[in-house]
Design a protein around this motif. Sequence first.
Motif, PDB file in Angstrom:
ATOM      1  N   GLY A 138       0.825  -1.190   0.000  1.00  0.00           N
ATOM      2  CA  GLY A 138       0.000   0.000   0.000  1.00  0.00           C
ATOM      3  C   GLY A 138       0.861   1.242   0.000  1.00  0.00           C
ATOM      4  N   SER A 139       0.543   2.207  -0.837  1.00  0.00           N
ATOM      5  CA  SER A 139       1.301   3.458  -0.880  1.00  0.00           C
ATOM      6  C   SER A 139       0.344   4.592  -1.231  1.00  0.00           C
ATOM      7  N   GLY A 140       0.749   5.777  -0.857  1.00  0.00           N
ATOM      8  CA  GLY A 140      -0.100   6.906  -1.174  1.00  0.00           C
ATOM      9  C   GLY A 140       0.339   8.177  -0.474  1.00  0.00           C
ATOM     10  N   THR A 141      -0.552   9.143  -0.511  1.00  0.00           N
ATOM     11  CA  THR A 141      -0.257  10.464   0.046  1.00  0.00           C
ATOM     12  C   THR A 141      -1.446  10.943   0.868  1.00  0.00           C
ATOM     13  N   ASP A 142      -1.122  11.559   1.975  1.00  0.00           N
ATOM     14  CA  ASP A 142      -2.164  12.156   2.811  1.00  0.00           C
ATOM     15  C   ASP A 142      -2.539  13.502   2.184  1.00  0.00           C
ATOM     16  N   VAL A 143      -3.737  13.592   1.629  1.00  0.00           N
ATOM     17  CA  VAL A 143      -4.178  14.842   0.985  1.00  0.00           C
ATOM     18  C   VAL A 143      -5.257  15.521   1.814  1.00  0.00           C
ATOM     19  N   THR A 144      -5.299  15.198   3.092  1.00  0.00           N
ATOM     20  CA  THR A 144      -6.342  15.758   3.967  1.00  0.00           C
ATOM     21  C   THR A 144      -6.301  17.279   3.949  1.00  0.00           C
ATOM     22  N   GLU A 145      -5.082  17.795   4.093  1.00  0.00           N
ATOM     23  CA  GLU A 145      -4.978  19.256   4.147  1.00  0.00           C
ATOM     24  C   GLU A 145      -5.415  19.881   2.820  1.00  0.00           C
ATOM     25  N   HIS A 146      -5.069  19.228   1.747  1.00  0.00           N
ATOM     26  CA  HIS A 146      -5.487  19.742   0.439  1.00  0.00           C
ATOM     27  C   HIS A 146      -7.011  19.723   0.302  1.00  0.00           C
ATOM     28  N   VAL A 147      -7.615  18.605   0.689  1.00  0.00           N
ATOM     29  CA  VAL A 147      -9.073  18.490   0.583  1.00  0.00           C
ATOM     30  C   VAL A 147      -9.751  19.527   1.461  1.00  0.00           C
ATOM     31  N   LEU A 148      -9.235  19.628   2.700  1.00  0.00           N
ATOM     32  CA  LEU A 148      -9.849  20.595   3.616  1.00  0.00           C
ATOM     33  C   LEU A 148      -9.655  22.019   3.123  1.00  0.00           C
ATOM     34  N   ALA A 149      -8.444  22.268   2.557  1.00  0.00           N
ATOM     35  CA  ALA A 149      -8.204  23.617   2.036  1.00  0.00           C
ATOM     36  C   ALA A 149      -9.150  23.923   0.873  1.00  0.00           C
ATOM     37  N   ARG A 150      -9.337  22.916   0.007  1.00  0.00           N
ATOM     38  CA  ARG A 150     -10.247  23.143  -1.118  1.00  0.00           C
ATOM     39  C   ARG A 150     -11.672  23.385  -0.645  1.00  0.00           C
ATOM     40  N   ARG A 151     -12.074  22.618   0.353  1.00  0.00           N
ATOM     41  CA  ARG A 151     -13.441  22.798   0.862  1.00  0.00           C
ATOM     42  C   ARG A 151     -13.607  24.172   1.512  1.00  0.00           C
ATOM     43  N   ARG A 152     -12.542  24.548   2.228  1.00  0.00           N
ATOM     44  CA  ARG A 152     -12.636  25.887   2.836  1.00  0.00           C
ATOM     45  C   ARG A 152     -12.741  26.961   1.761  1.00  0.00           C
ATOM     46  N   ALA A 153     -11.954  26.711   0.686  1.00  0.00           N
ATOM     47  CA  ALA A 153     -12.014  27.698  -0.402  1.00  0.00           C
ATOM     48  C   ALA A 153     -13.395  27.731  -1.042  1.00  0.00           C
ATOM     49  N   GLU A 154     -13.965  26.532  -1.245  1.00  0.00           N
ATOM     50  CA  GLU A 154     -15.305  26.481  -1.844  1.00  0.00           C
ATOM     51  C   GLU A 154     -16.331  27.145  -0.928  1.00  0.00           C
ATOM     52  N   ASP A 155     -16.217  26.853   0.362  1.00  0.00           N
ATOM     53  CA  ASP A 155     -17.148  27.482   1.310  1.00  0.00           C
ATOM     54  C   ASP A 155     -17.015  28.992   1.284  1.00  0.00           C
ATOM     55  N   ALA A 156     -15.743  29.416   1.183  1.00  0.00           N
ATOM     56  CA  ALA A 156     -15.532  30.863   1.177  1.00  0.00           C
ATOM     57  C   ALA A 156     -16.147  31.502  -0.071  1.00  0.00           C
ATOM     58  N   LEU A 157     -15.935  30.771  -1.215  1.00  0.00           N
ATOM     59  CA  LEU A 157     -16.485  31.316  -2.446  1.00  0.00           C
ATOM     60  C   LEU A 157     -18.013  31.344  -2.437  1.00  0.00           C
ATOM     61  N   GLN A 158     -18.594  30.289  -1.876  1.00  0.00           N
ATOM     62  CA  GLN A 158     -20.041  30.149  -1.915  1.00  0.00           C
ATOM     63  C   GLN A 158     -20.744  30.938  -0.811  1.00  0.00           C
TER      64      GLN A 158
END
Length: 803
Positions: A138-158
């Motif tokens: 199993g391999s991968g990347t923790d993108v939690t901060e990216h997802v949360l940042a995007r959601r915050r950005a979307e919330d801010a825009l909306q």
Amino acid sequence: MTILRDGPDPASAMSVHNHSLQLERLKLFEEAFRSSPSFMHILRGPDLVFEFVNEAYCRLVGRHNLIGKPAFEVIPEAIQSGYRDKITHVMAMREPFVGHEMPIMLIRSEGAPPEERYIDLTYLPLIDPDGACTRVLGSGTDVTEHVLARRRAEDALQNSNKYFRKLFEQDAVGIALTRTGDGQLVAINQKYCSIVGYTQQEMRMRSFKSITHPEDLKKDLDNMRLLVEGHVPKFTIEKRYIHQNGSIVWVNLTVVPMWSTGETADFHLAVVEDITERKRAERALRQSEKRLAEVNVILSAVLDHTYVLAAYLDTQFNFIWVNRAYAETDDHEPGFFAGKNHFKLYPHPENQAIFQRVVDTGEPYFALARPFEYPEHPERGTKFWDWGLIPVKESDGTVGSLVLTLTEVTERIRADQEKAKIQEQLTQSQKMESTGRLAGGIAHDFNNMLGVILGRAEMALQTVPPDQPVFEDLSEIQKAAKRSSDLTQQLLAFARRQTVAPRVLDLNATIAGMIRMLERMIGENISIQWKPVHNLWPVKVDPSQVDQIIVNLCVNARDAIGGLGQITITTGNTTIGEARSSFGEEVVPGEYVWFAVEDNGHGMDKEVLDHIFEPFFTTKAVGVGTGLGLSMVYGAVQQNKGFIEVNSEVGQGTVVRVHLPHHREVEAHVEPAEDNEPQHGSQTILLVEDEQSILTMIEKVLKNRGYTVLAASGPTEAIQIAKEHSRSIHLLLTDLIMPEMNGRNLSAVIQAIYPEIKCLFMSGYTADIINQDDILSAGHGFIQKPFSVKTLARTVAEVLAAK
């Protein structure tokens, strides 16, 4: 943790070389996996147990020490079923699983509620050499901060354009928002404009391509294409902008997709941080490092031509530099060590504590002949080093780095150890040899006295009626003398001077014939297990010595058990491939036949083991044992060119294994003649014996049998008698060991006068200059002191009658 395994082909030197290369690559791969910024782990089915995790995975789950534990320790019960199904599918179908921005719940510490994280995850099946799939990577990347940042950005825009605009305008970093389709600039903050030197209006009239340095443009467009096509969730690069005034501005650019509806990003948010000053500092640092490197090149050139190992480390014990001698000791190039931690390469808690003490105190440390083991390379064994650790202090007095120097002294230490070992073996051998000579000398004189006692008692018994009281006294004297004779035989066996009659034996048959007698002797409380091996090789040994060895070992085993127990007697064949030592004696390589006596008694400690074969050494109570039993065993085995191994621990019982050389020649077995009363004779015998009492006793015995006896108390007198005697002399009966001349040399002189004379030698022991096999092969006779009157008469008659 070994991920791949491969074994060398013993028949091919090239395979060995390739195997070494594979191991080296494996180390590099493992290091890459361990230090990868992406989290990586290997699960072993069917229980999905962690077999490997890297540091990034430990940070993701917030836990360590996961190796050997099931993956469900970090996954809530509610989602375990689906998790198992995905991995089971990967192993069963051998197809990878790929998931982007997957929400997953993690139990990051015991007792804490699950925490939601978002990850880009890939599971790959790992195929075993036999074709089975029992593991997944199993391999991968923790993108939690990216997802949360995007959601915050979307919330801010909306939901809060006003707050976003305020943050947007006042942020300390440059921010620009562009439309995905045509790249139209939607918004740009003032910080961004100040970084590039343009106003917001001017920026809206320009493209980002126009302000990007030409050398960075392709890299910028390639990353943007990957982002738009969904191959990467975001990208961060360092790039150069061309300022409005023509200067170069270094920035750290992060581009993140922004969603308003659907699954396709409608916008892209660019975040820009001015890093021009940092780049200038880095350039200055590089220039400084270059100058330092030039100095290091000169220093390295000097140190690379010395046999002393040298290394330069920081205070976290990471290698900064090593000389060639240091690198080659571990079969690496010097560059291999750069940046690696000393104690990750060579785990050694004690040395690490010493290093830390030098850093803390600023005091240097020196050690002589310190041992060092190689946990990662056990085949290298232990090496010894003279080494020093010198702190290099900064201007404020603190330790800034360390200089480590090592000089290998393994050969010197091993030579000292081998010298001590050889000295110990020599001392033990000399001790046993000296004691053996003493025992042999005592036995020689004692046998002479016993010969007189036995002979006189036997002659007296022949003249006294059995009903007379003195007959019983004489019988007891005879019995006591015979028991004393047995004691001298033990002394002679220890001294390796016992006269023996070796013959080719099947040890299985010899020992099997003793089992019933041993059972009666040992008693009913102890059982004897007889476990012979089939196809046992033959040996050449005196059967009586085998009897003595087995009896003594079984008696010792019985006494060690002291109650209920078991004695096991086994046999076997073995081949000794190289020389070694056993109780101070060198073992000659070759084929051996062994028999072992094992008991489940109380065992022995090392102190007792070091002395068990010394004469008169015993752990038994006073009056219980003579201390000669194992000495006799030792002497008998050494006399037959064998050796002994003893394994014993307190409370674990004892195993004594006797090895005798494999005898390859086939010999005919001759049964001994019956001990019948010999007939009288009339021949002339020249008798030579330096012990007057024995001379008188033997002369009387022979004269009573009808022989003519010419008695001499020494070789000189015997030669004179032989020269002056006018008739034939039929037999020379002489002692082997005498002050003037040994019996063998005397026989040569007498045979020159009487070529047809026959010889019969007698001795209490066979000295080193006399070999019984040589005597017998030359057609002469031999009789062991002490002997009975009947034995003497019979032996004389046999020698005279021989052709």
